[in-house]
Design a protein around this motif. Sequence first.
Motif, PDB file in Angstrom:
ATOM      1  N   LEU A  12      -1.830  10.306  -4.812  1.00 32.22           N
ATOM      2  CA  LEU A  12      -0.427  10.475  -5.186  1.00 32.22           C
ATOM      3  C   LEU A  12       0.315   9.139  -5.121  1.00 32.22           C
ATOM      4  O   LEU A  12       1.220   8.880  -5.923  1.00 32.22           O
ATOM      5  CB  LEU A  12       0.238  11.502  -4.278  1.00 32.22           C
ATOM      6  CG  LEU A  12       1.687  11.856  -4.623  1.00 32.22           C
ATOM      7  CD1 LEU A  12       1.924  13.349  -4.507  1.00 32.22           C
ATOM      8  CD2 LEU A  12       2.647  11.097  -3.726  1.00 32.22           C
ATOM      9  N   GLY A  13      -0.070   8.280  -4.210  1.00 34.23           N
ATOM     10  CA  GLY A  13       0.538   6.955  -4.118  1.00 34.23           C
ATOM     11  C   GLY A  13       0.307   6.113  -5.363  1.00 34.23           C
ATOM     12  O   GLY A  13       1.092   5.204  -5.652  1.00 34.23           O
ATOM     13  N   ALA A  14      -0.768   6.411  -6.110  1.00 32.03           N
ATOM     14  CA  ALA A  14      -1.001   5.700  -7.373  1.00 32.03           C
ATOM     15  C   ALA A  14       0.128   5.981  -8.355  1.00 32.03           C
ATOM     16  O   ALA A  14       0.554   5.101  -9.108  1.00 32.03           O
ATOM     17  CB  ALA A  14      -2.345   6.111  -7.957  1.00 32.03           C
ATOM     18  N   ALA A  15       0.620   7.228  -8.355  1.00 36.98           N
ATOM     19  CA  ALA A  15       1.761   7.569  -9.205  1.00 36.98           C
ATOM     20  C   ALA A  15       3.025   6.870  -8.721  1.00 36.98           C
ATOM     21  O   ALA A  15       3.852   6.418  -9.522  1.00 36.98           O
ATOM     22  CB  ALA A  15       1.964   9.081  -9.223  1.00 36.98           C
ATOM     23  N   VAL A  16       3.178   6.760  -7.406  1.00 31.67           N
ATOM     24  CA  VAL A  16       4.367   6.122  -6.832  1.00 31.67           C
ATOM     25  C   VAL A  16       4.444   4.652  -7.247  1.00 31.67           C
ATOM     26  O   VAL A  16       5.499   4.169  -7.685  1.00 31.67           O
ATOM     27  CB  VAL A  16       4.361   6.268  -5.296  1.00 31.67           C
ATOM     28  CG1 VAL A  16       5.516   5.488  -4.679  1.00 31.67           C
ATOM     29  CG2 VAL A  16       4.454   7.741  -4.894  1.00 31.67           C
ATOM     30  N   VAL A  47       0.840  -1.201   0.000  1.00 30.43           N
ATOM     31  CA  VAL A  47       0.000   0.000   0.000  1.00 30.43           C
ATOM     32  C   VAL A  47       0.875   1.251   0.000  1.00 30.43           C
ATOM     33  O   VAL A  47       1.689   1.451   0.905  1.00 30.43           O
ATOM     34  CB  VAL A  47      -0.939   0.023   1.223  1.00 30.43           C
ATOM     35  CG1 VAL A  47      -1.728   1.335   1.278  1.00 30.43           C
ATOM     36  CG2 VAL A  47      -1.886  -1.175   1.191  1.00 30.43           C
ATOM     37  N   ALA A  48       0.707   2.099  -1.021  1.00 30.79           N
ATOM     38  CA  ALA A  48       1.403   3.385  -1.089  1.00 30.79           C
ATOM     39  C   ALA A  48       0.402   4.487  -0.780  1.00 30.79           C
ATOM     40  O   ALA A  48      -0.598   4.662  -1.496  1.00 30.79           O
ATOM     41  CB  ALA A  48       2.021   3.593  -2.468  1.00 30.79           C
ATOM     42  N   ASN A  49       0.667   5.233   0.274  1.00 28.45           N
ATOM     43  CA  ASN A  49      -0.257   6.256   0.748  1.00 28.45           C
ATOM     44  C   ASN A  49      -0.331   7.457  -0.194  1.00 28.45           C
ATOM     45  O   ASN A  49       0.525   7.660  -1.048  1.00 28.45           O
ATOM     46  CB  ASN A  49       0.176   6.764   2.130  1.00 28.45           C
ATOM     47  CG  ASN A  49       0.222   5.663   3.165  1.00 28.45           C
ATOM     48  OD1 ASN A  49      -0.406   4.624   3.012  1.00 28.45           O
ATOM     49  ND2 ASN A  49       0.972   5.886   4.230  1.00 28.45           N
TER      50      ASN A  49
END
Length: 273
Positions: free
Chosen positions: A150-154, A76-78
């Motif tokens: 923003l985590g979707a981009a990460v 999971v990327a926040n």
Amino acid sequence: MLKVAVVAGAVVLLILALVWGFQRHLIYLPDTAAVAPAATVLPGARDVTLETDDGVRLGAWLVPAGEPDRGIAVLVANGNAGNRASRAPLARALATEGLTVLLFDYRGYGGNEGGPSERGFARDVRAAQRYLARETGLPPGRILYYGESLGAAVVTELATEIAPGGLVLRSPFVDLASVGREHYPFLPVRQLLRDKFPLAEQLAKVKAPVVVVYGADDSIVPPEQSRTVAEAAPMLRKLVEIPGSDHNDAVLVHGPALTAAVAELAEQVTKTS
């Protein structure tokens, strides 16, 4: 008249200089407080430490899968705000679906050292992927990447290098400049940004199943941007709209439709791997 123009020009330059210097304070909104022990928030979870390739140590929680264990893990990327503690309900819901979950905080968040940046986040998410693969013994094809806003981009950037079993993008934007223009229309956002996060451009290179989930009434990331991201995915499996939901509404953050979409993708991965 010329004097007025010179003064006005100087004011504009000053504003642009300030935006350039302080823009990361506008983009990244970390909760910097130390996070409570994992087991006090999520029974059975444990505190772990990640180490990036530039030597930054990151706090994280490893949440075990409930029964039956699918043998699938979720990284999971926040998004840009808060810390991992606010993602505990999501981890709980995913664990109930038989998924192992890794929650971690970026540099500068949750008591971690360092300061946020696009390059730093890329290092952070790689540390998370390395740890999760090593700890669980799962190959990349049995790990899902879940990115929130923003985590979707990460995680999309990570997927261009290390392909996952699947990619779940919640409230994704086309790129940071596109969403920035929505909130700062009076500024030359694209020219000023130091961090770009070109999500849609990078997603076009990802060869993994993709699920996009977005809120119909999202006031932070316009719904049309999330739909554009879905169109950029070479292997789009599902596009899920959550009716009436804004960016941080519980139904979009960890609700049943979101959880079901992740579980469905995990099931597909189980059948094909």
